[in-house]
Design an enzyme around this catalytic site. Structure first.
Site, mmCIF file in Angstrom:
data_model
loop_
_atom_site.group_PDB
_atom_site.id
_atom_site.type_symbol
_atom_site.label_atom_id
_atom_site.label_comp_id
_atom_site.label_asym_id
_atom_site.label_seq_id
_atom_site.Cartn_x
_atom_site.Cartn_y
_atom_site.Cartn_z
ATOM 1 N N HIS A 1 -34.610 -43.407 8.857
ATOM 2 C CA HIS A 1 -36.033 -43.205 8.553
ATOM 3 C C HIS A 1 -36.463 -44.000 7.320
ATOM 4 O O HIS A 1 -37.427 -44.762 7.342
ATOM 5 C CB HIS A 1 -36.292 -41.718 8.268
HETATM 6 C C1 BDR Z 1 -36.513 -37.712 6.022
HETATM 7 O O1 BDR Z 1 -35.800 -36.511 5.737
HETATM 8 C C2 BDR Z 1 -34.685 -36.806 4.948
HETATM 9 O O2 BDR Z 1 -33.599 -35.998 5.299
HETATM 10 C C3 BDR Z 1 -34.410 -38.280 5.116
HETATM 11 O O3 BDR Z 1 -33.791 -38.815 3.968
HETATM 12 C C4 BDR Z 1 -35.779 -38.854 5.342
HETATM 13 O O4 BDR Z 1 -36.430 -39.187 4.129
HETATM 14 C C5 BDR Z 1 -36.617 -37.843 7.536
HETATM 15 O O5 BDR Z 1 -37.310 -36.781 8.089
#
Ligand code: BDR
Ligand code: CA
Length: 315
Positions: A240
């Site tokens: 992400h």
């Molecule tokens: C987001 O949630 C976190 O666990 C990850 O680092 C990312 O920023 C994705 O939903």
């Protein structure tokens, strides 16, 4: 000239990859990393950020610690089951010789923003608590943000923590509402574009083979790969935060549409949902550019190529 960049982050496996991607990219000049509660506790995210920078030979980048918790209601739980109890997939990186910057994150951010000779890109890839505090505390500094690239939310994919909410917004919905309603030029990189962008074992193997930094990045990812395999049955991982950084580094990577977005800050089942009005293109001054389309193959190739180059140059 490279665009000045601030990363606000909660490392976090994909945060670590995002930081390495920024360091591998000549288009941006990483001037500051600020840390926030989120995947693990603040003290851990701060230590992790320092160690990741040191791994890449960039302990000179200052790391300033920010909010320990969300603005109104405490974050219900951390994400150790996804990122490992210490946030980096069980990999113990060498401690950094650098100490955290003594300034609180918002002070450091304001000073970097006000001192920059050109507008600054801010990439917020953890809960947006620090960004909300910056907007409230130093609005004159926030005006120097050229682009605010946020990882979080979802327009049509539902959530990844609850049926409705994506993690970064769920962790601090009130901060998210403050940030999305601010009028700062914003790109929202949510699950609609991150979920289809999957890094598989072949890509990981390519940067792992390029040198020790690549090998370490691959080791950090192992826990994430295992989690994805057992939870979703997938053969790769969704990075992400690295996709958000790709958009910060190379504006226009993602196809965006200007939309009105509000955050569900009620205490019911919808808490933390981003309500994206996709009925029309918005002309409101507080609308945000919502990322709706992505060339996932190209985005993964960008990441793999850059990380391999970083690993080769650090050899
Ligand atoms: C987001 O949630 C976190 O666990 C990850 O680092 C990312 O920023 C994705 O939903
Ligand atoms: Ca994150």
């Amino acid at each position: 000239m490279a665009t000045p960049l601030v990363i606000d982050t909660d490392p976090g496996i994909d945060d670590a990859l995002a930081i390495l991607l920024a360091l591998a990219s000549p288009e941006v000049d990483l001037r500051l990393v600020t840390t926030v509660h989120g995947n693990v506790e603040l003290a851990q995210t701060t230590d992790n950020a320092l160690r990741v920078l040191h791994l890449a030979g960039r302990a000179d980048v200052p790391v300033a610690a920010g909010a320990r918790d969300s603005l109104v209601y405490r974050q219900p739980e951390r994400a150790g089951h996804v990122h490992g109890e210490t946030g980096l997939g069980g990999v113990e990186l060498e401690p950094s010789p650098a100490a955290p910057d003594p300034r609180p994150a918002v002070v450091a951010m304001a000073e970097v923003l006000l001192a920059a000779e050109t507008p600054v890109t801010v990439a917020a890839i953890g809960p947006w608590t620090n960004v909300a505090l910056l907007l409230a505390t130093y609005p004159e500094a926030a005006e120097r943000i050229g682009r605010l690239v946020l990882m979080g939310g979802s327009a049509g994919r539902g959530g990844n923590v609850t049926a409705a909410a994506e993690f970064n917004v769920w962790a601090d919905p009130e901060a998210a509402q403050r940030v999305l309603g601010s009028g700062v030029p914003t790109v929202l990189v949510g699950l609609d574009v991150t979920l289809p962008t999957v890094l598989d074992d072949d890509g990981i193997a390519r940067f792992a083979a390029a040198g020790p930094v690549g090998e370490t990045a691959a080791a950090i990812l192992r826990q994430y790969v295992d989690h994805a395999r057992s939870t979703y049955g997938t053969t790769g991982v969704v990075l992400h935060d690295a996709l958000a950084l790709t958009e910060a580094i190379a504006p226009g990577t993602l196809g965006t549409v200007r939309r009105d977005v509000v955050v569900d800050t009620t205490l019911g089942a919808g808490r933390g949902q981003t309500l994206v009005d996709r009925r029309s293109v918005s002309s409101s001054p507080t609308a945000v550019e919502v990322a709706e389309t992505v060339d996932s193959v190209a985005a993964v190739e960008f990441l793999v190529t850059r990380l391999a180059a970083l690993a080769r140059s650090a050899r």
